[in-house]
Design a protein around this motif. Structure first.
Motif, PDB file in Angstrom:
ATOM      1  N   LEU A 129       0.856  -1.182   0.000  1.00 60.89           N
ATOM      2  CA  LEU A 129       0.000   0.000   0.000  1.00 60.89           C
ATOM      3  C   LEU A 129       0.892   1.232   0.000  1.00 60.89           C
ATOM      4  N   VAL A 130       0.506   2.213  -0.767  1.00 60.41           N
ATOM      5  CA  VAL A 130       1.263   3.462  -0.800  1.00 60.41           C
ATOM      6  C   VAL A 130       0.266   4.612  -0.753  1.00 60.41           C
ATOM      7  N   MET A 131       0.601   5.625   0.008  1.00 58.88           N
ATOM      8  CA  MET A 131      -0.272   6.787   0.125  1.00 58.88           C
ATOM      9  C   MET A 131      -0.208   7.632  -1.145  1.00 58.88           C
ATOM     10  N   PHE A 132      -1.357   8.260  -1.430  1.00 56.42           N
ATOM     11  CA  PHE A 132      -1.423   9.155  -2.582  1.00 56.42           C
ATOM     12  C   PHE A 132      -0.371  10.251  -2.458  1.00 56.42           C
ATOM     13  N   GLY A 133       0.390  10.461  -3.565  1.00 53.64           N
ATOM     14  CA  GLY A 133       1.397  11.511  -3.586  1.00 53.64           C
ATOM     15  C   GLY A 133       2.724  11.107  -2.971  1.00 53.64           C
ATOM     16  N   LYS A 134       2.816   9.886  -2.412  1.00 55.11           N
ATOM     17  CA  LYS A 134       4.048   9.437  -1.770  1.00 55.11           C
ATOM     18  C   LYS A 134       4.818   8.513  -2.723  1.00 55.11           C
ATOM     19  N   THR A 135       5.992   8.086  -2.291  1.00 55.93           N
ATOM     20  CA  THR A 135       6.847   7.233  -3.121  1.00 55.93           C
ATOM     21  C   THR A 135       7.103   5.907  -2.416  1.00 55.93           C
ATOM     22  N   SER A 166       1.786  -1.699 -14.680  1.00 54.05           N
ATOM     23  CA  SER A 166       0.698  -2.152 -15.545  1.00 54.05           C
ATOM     24  C   SER A 166      -0.388  -1.091 -15.727  1.00 54.05           C
ATOM     25  N   ASN A 167      -0.493  -0.158 -14.789  1.00 50.81           N
ATOM     26  CA  ASN A 167      -1.521   0.876 -14.855  1.00 50.81           C
ATOM     27  C   ASN A 167      -0.855   2.249 -14.777  1.00 50.81           C
ATOM     28  N   PRO A 168      -0.597   2.874 -15.912  1.00 50.63           N
ATOM     29  CA  PRO A 168       0.103   4.163 -15.894  1.00 50.63           C
ATOM     30  C   PRO A 168      -0.665   5.255 -15.158  1.00 50.63           C
ATOM     31  N   GLN A 169      -2.003   5.114 -15.012  1.00 56.25           N
ATOM     32  CA  GLN A 169      -2.755   6.126 -14.280  1.00 56.25           C
ATOM     33  C   GLN A 169      -2.408   6.130 -12.800  1.00 56.25           C
ATOM     34  N   ALA A 170      -1.887   5.001 -12.323  1.00 57.68           N
ATOM     35  CA  ALA A 170      -1.596   4.903 -10.898  1.00 57.68           C
ATOM     36  C   ALA A 170      -0.385   5.730 -10.507  1.00 57.68           C
ATOM     37  N   THR A 172       4.116   6.722 -11.653  1.00 57.79           N
ATOM     38  CA  THR A 172       5.291   6.556 -12.512  1.00 57.79           C
ATOM     39  C   THR A 172       6.404   5.873 -11.718  1.00 57.79           C
ATOM     40  N   ILE A 173       7.308   5.232 -12.459  1.00 57.56           N
ATOM     41  CA  ILE A 173       8.467   4.605 -11.832  1.00 57.56           C
ATOM     42  C   ILE A 173       9.688   4.964 -12.650  1.00 57.56           C
ATOM     43  N   ASP A 174      10.751   5.403 -11.991  1.00 57.13           N
ATOM     44  CA  ASP A 174      11.947   5.847 -12.723  1.00 57.13           C
ATOM     45  C   ASP A 174      12.922   4.684 -12.912  1.00 57.13           C
ATOM     46  N   THR A 175      14.086   4.981 -13.475  1.00 58.19           N
ATOM     47  CA  THR A 175      15.064   3.936 -13.810  1.00 58.19           C
ATOM     48  C   THR A 175      15.669   3.287 -12.575  1.00 58.19           C
ATOM     49  N   THR A 176      15.518   3.934 -11.411  1.00 60.07           N
ATOM     50  CA  THR A 176      16.068   3.347 -10.185  1.00 60.07           C
ATOM     51  C   THR A 176      15.045   2.513  -9.426  1.00 60.07           C
ATOM     52  N   GLY A 177      13.783   2.432  -9.955  1.00 55.30           N
ATOM     53  CA  GLY A 177      12.752   1.672  -9.273  1.00 55.30           C
ATOM     54  C   GLY A 177      11.968   2.480  -8.251  1.00 55.30           C
ATOM     55  N   LEU A 178      12.065   3.814  -8.296  1.00 56.97           N
ATOM     56  CA  LEU A 178      11.324   4.665  -7.360  1.00 56.97           C
ATOM     57  C   LEU A 178       9.952   4.955  -7.947  1.00 56.97           C
ATOM     58  N   PHE A 179       8.904   4.439  -7.269  1.00 58.28           N
ATOM     59  CA  PHE A 179       7.529   4.622  -7.728  1.00 58.28           C
ATOM     60  C   PHE A 179       6.926   5.839  -7.037  1.00 58.28           C
ATOM     61  N   THR A 180       6.236   6.691  -7.817  1.00 61.61           N
ATOM     62  CA  THR A 180       5.544   7.857  -7.278  1.00 61.61           C
ATOM     63  C   THR A 180       4.067   7.739  -7.600  1.00 61.61           C
ATOM     64  N   ALA A 181       3.230   7.709  -6.537  1.00 56.42           N
ATOM     65  CA  ALA A 181       1.782   7.587  -6.717  1.00 56.42           C
ATOM     66  C   ALA A 181       1.212   8.915  -7.203  1.00 56.42           C
ATOM     67  N   THR A 182       0.415   8.858  -8.262  1.00 59.26           N
ATOM     68  CA  THR A 182      -0.149  10.081  -8.820  1.00 59.26           C
ATOM     69  C   THR A 182      -1.671  10.110  -8.793  1.00 59.26           C
ATOM     70  N   ARG A 183      -2.305   9.030  -8.339  1.00 61.67           N
ATOM     71  CA  ARG A 183      -3.773   9.004  -8.312  1.00 61.67           C
ATOM     72  C   ARG A 183      -4.239   8.038  -7.236  1.00 61.67           C
ATOM     73  N   SER A 184      -5.217   8.483  -6.440  1.00 60.26           N
ATOM     74  CA  SER A 184      -5.714   7.658  -5.343  1.00 60.26           C
ATOM     75  C   SER A 184      -6.584   6.522  -5.853  1.00 60.26           C
ATOM     76  N   VAL A 207      -3.708   4.305  -1.905  1.00 62.45           N
ATOM     77  CA  VAL A 207      -4.758   4.741  -0.987  1.00 62.45           C
ATOM     78  C   VAL A 207      -4.586   6.231  -0.726  1.00 62.45           C
ATOM     79  N   ALA A 208      -5.611   6.804  -0.070  1.00 60.02           N
ATOM     80  CA  ALA A 208      -5.568   8.233   0.223  1.00 60.02           C
ATOM     81  C   ALA A 208      -4.473   8.525   1.225  1.00 60.02           C
ATOM     82  N   ASP A 209      -4.200   9.807   1.374  1.00 65.04           N
ATOM     83  CA  ASP A 209      -3.207  10.227   2.344  1.00 65.04           C
ATOM     84  C   ASP A 209      -3.730   9.976   3.747  1.00 65.04           C
TER      85      ASP A 209
END
Length: 546
Positions: A129-135, A166-170, A172-184, A207-209
């Motif tokens: 689980l990751v909070m919205f807007g977090k990494t 698999s879901n780009p709306q969720a 982005t993930i960079d070349t180092t494997g750092l995922f950033t949540a962009t949508r709840s 999930v939400a913040d």
């Protein structure tokens, strides 16, 4: 190389010759530096020869099949990675001359993906689980296929995996494997790959913040009824970060008591509505736990433990005239005994025909009768002082009174009572001294005075009213509409139809008012003593009501 040689006839002459190829192949690049057996890669370089020049390609000593090797041009070769390949350099041999790549070709054996679990994450599976807007940092860990005795560390820095969601709306993930949540409230799969080697996926739910409570409405209330359809106390929690509509990840607490999942509804990410239970809850702080994260701010909710209405039902009854008002108030304490500044209550009355009451407890009298104000919060209710709505009588008065039964006469009987006004007044009812026996209607007229007798043809008001019982000692008849009279002398005339038995109420002493008169047959005014049973009262018991 070139050399000077003397050649003489009929003699052998020796010479050392070194032959160098005219074209030396060069491997300058690989289309990818990572792959597995069966993958196809392209080698770029120069001097790979023409179609008739023998060509061989080796991966760390393992030769690719000739059928899997295609010379696209003298500068390009397409080749399928052979079976048994291990990590190492690539060698191209053209026309017997070899060239080795500067780059290493890495052969992955396995690739796993991992990520650290947040401390608040309640899930027990590999899902994250990751909070919205977090990494969230993902790590790809490969193993490499090496020759026996060799170590990947001797080849320098290994290739890093590429990352996919698999879901780009969720996010982005960079070349180092750092995922950033962009949508709840999205779900995606995260995976890594090295060439054709794809890792297993890891599920990720956004999930939400962290939940935030900005307010409660109301901040206090009584417990709900435990009866189906009974009064309920409903509280709305406003804020943010409450999550989606799945209640399984949401918990609501009042103090130490948890509200049942069936007792609340998550209306949106910013609003929750819960019903105060009948029991098990006391005054306490409200908190929301969403996806294991507890709201930092916890506003106080006061459960009403007791209420008092003033004036209360234990106080004497209040008498009001129509149009009059009376302010009722309520005080309350919570279950800890602390006072509640503004109790959340609803006001009502037991009879809306008699009076109305405002949301702040201001009662307004409407019409004749008795009612009680009620204050309620959830299932808790208290009653205020009884309120009697009567009329203000100002014509005729007296102390004691009595009654006289009169049998029905052969013709219509008219009783008339005169009264004098010194100023203009408006009347709404009469407390009558004439009551039909067995009937609740009475025909009345208000007539101007004509030489001490009523002017029946000039009646100012004529109506039939219904007797309204319940107020002792009244026999009140309300007018269909109010009657306004100027200063002067008037007669109130009561008509009893022929054959109708009735009662005559009169003052026994101390009463004031004009003499009682009766009209028999509509022509002659006579004294009350002409009517059976010949009782002569001081005056008729009647009062007009303003």
């Amino acid at each position: 190389s070139a050399a000077a040689v003397n050649i003489e006839p009929s003699r052998n002459t020796s010479a050392n010759l070194s032959l160098e190829p005219l074209f030396v192949p060069m491997v300058t690049g690989l289309s990818t530096n990572v792959g597995r057996a069966g993958d196809t890669i392209t080698l770029s370089g120069d001097n790979f020869g023409e179609s008739d020049v023998p060509l061989h390609v080796y991966f760390n000593g393992t030769e690719a099949l000739a059928s899997d090797t295609t010379r696209n041009s003298s500068a390009s070769i397409t080749v399928k990675v052979p079976s048994g390949v291990t990590t190492g350099r690539v060698v191209v041999k053209a026309d017997g001359v070899s060239s080795t790549s500067d780059a290493f070709f890495w052969v992955p054996g396995n690739l796993t993906v991992s990520s650290s679990k947040e401390s608040w994450d309640p899930t027990s599976t590999s899902e994250r689980l990751v909070m919205f807007g977090k990494t969230m940092q993902f790590t790809g860990t490969p193993s490499w296929v090496m020759k026996t005795g060799e170590s990947p560390f001797s080849y320098g820095t290994a290739p890093s995996p590429a990352w996919d969601v698999s879901n780009p709306q969720a996010g982005t993930i960079d070349t180092t494997g750092l995922f950033t949540a962009t949508r709840s409230y999205e779900v995606t799969e995260v995976s890594a790959r090295l060439g054709s080697l794809q890792s297993a996926t890891q599920s990720l739910t956004l999930v939400a913040d962290a939940p935030v409570i900005t307010g409660l409405s109301p901040t206090n209330a009584g417990p709900s009824s435990n009866v189906a359809g009974g009064a309920k106390s409903v509280v709305t929690i406003n804020g943010s970060g409450f999550g989606n509509t799945d209640n399984s990840t949401l918990h609501v607490y009042v103090g130490t008591a948890e509200i049942s999942p069936t007792g609340f509804t998550r209306l949106s990410d910013s609003q929750i509505r819960f019903t105060v239970p009948y029991n098990g809850v006391q005054t306490g702080q409200v908190k929301v736990v969403s996806y294991g994260v507890t709201s930092a701010n916890k506003p106080l909710f006061q459960l009403i433990g007791d209420m008092t209405v003033s004036p209360s039902s234990f106080d004497p009854a209040i008498t009001l005239s129509p149009g009059d008002t009376r302010q009722f108030t309520v005080s309350a304490t919570d279950t800890d005994g602390n006072p509640i500044d503004s109790p959340n209550v609803t006001w009502s009355v037991t009879s809306t025909a008699v009076a109305t009451i405002s949301p702040t407890g201001l009662l307004t009298a409407l019409d004749y009768g008795t009612c009680y104000p009620l204050v309620q919060s959830g299932a808790m209710a208290r009653m205020g002082a009884g309120t009697r709505v009567d009329y203000t009588y100002n014509v005729g008065s007296g102390g004691g009174y009595g009654s006289n039964s009169v049998a029905g006469l052969g013709s219509d009987v008219y009783y008339a009572q005169s009264f004098t006004l010194t100023g203009s007044k408006t009347f709404k009812a009469v407390d009558a001294g004439i009551i039909p026996d067995g009937s609740t209607s009475l025909a009345m007229q208000i007539c101007p005075d004509s030489g001490g007798l009523p002017n029946m043809s000039g009646a100012l008001a004529s109506f039939t009213s219904t007797y309204r019982s319940g107020l002792d000692p009244g026999h009140v008849f309300s007018f269909p509409s109010s009657v306004t009279l100027s200063a002067g002398t008037y007669h109130l005339v009561f008509k009893i139809p022929a054959g109708q038995s009735h009662y005559v109420y009169y003052f026994e002493g101390g009463g004031t008012g004009a003499a009682l008169q009766s009209l028999d047959g509509g022509a002659i005014w006579t004294s009350i003593t002409t009517l059976q049973p010949y009782h002569n009262p001081n005056s008729l018991f009647f009062r007009l009501a303003e």
